[in-house]
Design an enzyme around this catalytic site. Structure first.
Site, PDB file in Angstrom:
ATOM      1  N   SER A  23       2.689  -6.591   7.324  1.00 30.49           N
ATOM      2  CA  SER A  23       1.525  -7.143   7.349  1.00 30.49           C
ATOM      3  C   SER A  23       0.187  -7.444   5.846  1.00 30.49           C
ATOM      4  CB  SER A  23       0.459  -5.632   7.421  1.00 30.49           C
ATOM      5  OG  SER A  23       0.873  -4.770   8.318  1.00 30.49           O
ATOM      6  N   MET A  25       5.318   0.142   3.559  1.00 29.05           N
ATOM      7  CA  MET A  25       4.639  -0.154   2.247  1.00 29.05           C
ATOM      8  C   MET A  25       3.527  -1.590   2.692  1.00 29.05           C
ATOM      9  SD  MET A  25       6.180   0.288  -1.142  1.00 29.05           S
ATOM     10  CE  MET A  25       5.025   0.298  -2.369  1.00 29.05           C
ATOM     11  N   ASP A  78      -2.423  -1.774  10.268  1.00 33.70           N
ATOM     12  CA  ASP A  78      -2.627  -1.779   8.243  1.00 33.70           C
ATOM     13  C   ASP A  78      -2.508  -3.207   7.764  1.00 33.70           C
ATOM     14  OD1 ASP A  78      -1.894   1.025   8.304  1.00 33.70           O
ATOM     15  OD2 ASP A  78       0.611   0.006   8.009  1.00 33.70           O
ATOM     16  N   LYS A 127       0.900  -0.900   0.193  1.00 36.01           N
ATOM     17  CA  LYS A 127      -0.361   0.314   0.140  1.00 36.01           C
ATOM     18  C   LYS A 127       1.018   1.402   0.088  1.00 36.01           C
ATOM     19  CE  LYS A 127       1.100   0.671   4.455  1.00 36.01           C
ATOM     20  NZ  LYS A 127       1.601   2.851   5.028  1.00 36.01           N
ATOM     21  N   VAL A 158      11.430  -4.011   2.747  1.00 37.23           N
ATOM     22  CA  VAL A 158      11.069  -4.645   4.012  1.00 37.23           C
ATOM     23  C   VAL A 158      11.448  -3.375   5.030  1.00 37.23           C
ATOM     24  CG1 VAL A 158      12.108  -6.303   6.070  1.00 37.23           C
ATOM     25  CG2 VAL A 158      11.811  -6.550   3.720  1.00 37.23           C
ATOM     26  N   ALA A 159      10.329  -3.290   6.024  1.00 37.86           N
ATOM     27  CA  ALA A 159      10.011  -1.682   6.810  1.00 37.86           C
ATOM     28  C   ALA A 159      10.588  -0.586   5.775  1.00 37.86           C
ATOM     29  CB  ALA A 159      11.773  -1.855   7.978  1.00 37.86           C
ATOM     30  N   GLY A 160       9.560  -0.228   5.015  1.00 37.81           N
ATOM     31  CA  GLY A 160       9.199   0.685   4.452  1.00 37.81           C
ATOM     32  C   GLY A 160       8.494   1.687   4.057  1.00 37.81           C
TER      33      GLY A 160
HETATM   34  O1  C5P Z   1      -0.875  -1.914  15.248  1.00 40.24           O
HETATM   35  P1  C5P Z   1       0.515  -1.894  14.700  1.00 40.24           P
HETATM   36  O2  C5P Z   1       1.575  -2.396  15.069  1.00 40.24           O
HETATM   37  O3  C5P Z   1       1.101  -2.048  12.863  1.00 40.24           O
HETATM   38  O4  C5P Z   1       1.462  -0.523  14.610  1.00 40.24           O
HETATM   39  C1  C5P Z   1       3.008  -0.395  15.089  1.00 40.24           C
HETATM   40  C2  C5P Z   1       3.184   1.066  15.801  1.00 40.24           C
HETATM   41  O5  C5P Z   1       2.809   1.657  14.685  1.00 40.24           O
HETATM   42  C3  C5P Z   1       3.159   1.053  16.969  1.00 40.24           C
HETATM   43  O6  C5P Z   1       3.270   0.154  18.321  1.00 40.24           O
HETATM   44  C4  C5P Z   1       2.248   2.276  17.125  1.00 40.24           C
HETATM   45  O7  C5P Z   1       3.483   2.873  17.605  1.00 40.24           O
HETATM   46  C5  C5P Z   1       2.482   2.964  15.351  1.00 40.24           C
HETATM   47  N1  C5P Z   1       0.817   3.426  15.781  1.00 40.24           N
HETATM   48  C6  C5P Z   1       0.279   4.858  16.397  1.00 40.24           C
HETATM   49  N2  C5P Z   1      -0.884   4.843  15.315  1.00 40.24           N
HETATM   50  C7  C5P Z   1      -1.833   3.779  14.511  1.00 40.24           C
HETATM   51  C8  C5P Z   1      -0.888   2.764  13.917  1.00 40.24           C
HETATM   52  C9  C5P Z   1      -0.205   2.797  14.507  1.00 40.24           C
HETATM   53  O8  C5P Z   1       0.493   5.130  16.612  1.00 40.24           O
HETATM   54  N3  C5P Z   1      -2.543   4.708  13.914  1.00 40.24           N
END
Ligand code: C5P
Length: 308
Positions: free
Chosen positions: A104, A100, A137, A9, A96-98
């Protein structure tokens, strides 16, 4: 054997609200699925095992921290299966870790692949709930297309879109940590004196001009409306991204922005030929590791091959 194709994405709008008491940020997040994607193949196995191929394979964790492995275990637990029993192979094309949502995407693909392999027929609504448990995501990678994500990004509403848009993605050396970029966004807001909490920052909303550009299939209008509230934070942590963004604009991109939390940079092109030209110019610019021309929107995680 079941193979699932899943898109990466780009966020055509990433409106970031204040930090909530639970540490997440409320978003107005317009996800756009692009053809650059991974393939996840599930075969019967013992427990949950993973392998990965692709240019960034060395950077992909093959333990239980991988969202594909967590997805297989979560689906098995949801159905009360005592032993998940699957080997997952990830053919990785998404950086990776990009920024995108590659990890997820693999989580979403693993949900669909295991659901098919194990003959579970889980309703989409349930898969979306399991996906939201895995990460903010992951639900969008199941849905694909273009969608508005609210809450932390997991509450999705499909959006109307006309035609195909052409994109280029410039891949950086090394990734950026999503939590670190959100923290930097908060720090920059504190530093500017505006504050970073939900009391300080208004809840973001989708931009009507952006929604109209998508519905009209108008790349020039979309280019004018693209926005990413995490961009300043990503560039603050990785100042060289400014050079990458500049190189794509110089090569004729309609607009340039950081993809999600970065460090991948996204460029909107007026057509497929322009995208190919911009990708070549970026590869020659020395401001990125590589660049890919692609298009979207495309569907979410889909079974593309099954065999006994
Ligand atoms: O939900 P996910 O594990 O992918 O999110 C990774 C990190 O990104 C969260 O721990 C948080 O630090 C940050 N995040 C956020 N607000 C969001 C989505 C992610 O602060 N809406």
């Amino acid at each position: 054997m079941v193979t699932v194709r899943v898109p990466a994405k780009v966020n055509v709008q990433l409106g970031v609200g204040g930090v909530r008491p639970d540490g997440y940020h409320d978003l107005a997040n317009v996800f756009f699925a692009v053809a650059l994607g991974d393939e996840v193949t599930a075969t019967p196995g013992d427990g949950v095992t993973l392998t990965c191929t692709g240019p960034d394979a060395d950077a992909v964790p093959l333990d239980d921290s991988n969202l594909a492995a967590r997805a297989a275990r979560l689906l098995a637990a949801h159905h009360g299966l005592p032993d998940p029993g699957v080997h997952l192979h990830i053919a990785k094309a998404i950086p990776v870790a990009g920024g995108m949502a590659g990890g997820s995407a693999d989580g979403a693909a693993a949900l669909v692949a295991c659901d098919t392999l194990w003959g579970l027929d889980t309703p989409l609504g349930t898969l979306l709930e399991l996906a939201a448990e895995l990460g903010s995501d992951v639900p969008f990678a199941l849905l694909g297309g273009v969608a508005l994500g609210r809450g932390r990004g997991e509450i999705l509403e499909a959006l109307p879109v006309t035609g195909t848009f052409h994109w280029v993605f410039a891949v950086a050396d090394g990734g950026l940590s999503t939590p670190a970029v959100f923290r930097e966004c908060d720090r920059l807001r504190e530093e500017s004196g505006s504050g970073a909490t939900i009391q300080d920052v208004p809840t973001p909303d989708a931009d009507p001009a952006l929604l109209a550009a998508l519905a009209d299939g108008d790349p020039v209008a979309l280019a004018a409306a693209l926005s990413n509230d995490l961009q300043a934070a990503a560039v603050s942590l990785r100042p060289s991204l400014a050079d990458t963004l500049h190189a794509g604009t110089e090569a004729g991109a309609l607009a340039a922005l950081v993809s999600g939390s970065g460090p991948t940079c996204a460029f909107l092109a007026k057509d497929a030929d322009a995208a190919a030209h911009i990708a070549a110019a970026l590869r020659a610019s020395g401001t990125c590791r590589t660049a890919h021309a692609t298009h979207g929107p495309v569907p979410g995680a889909q079974v593309v091959q099954t065999s006994a």
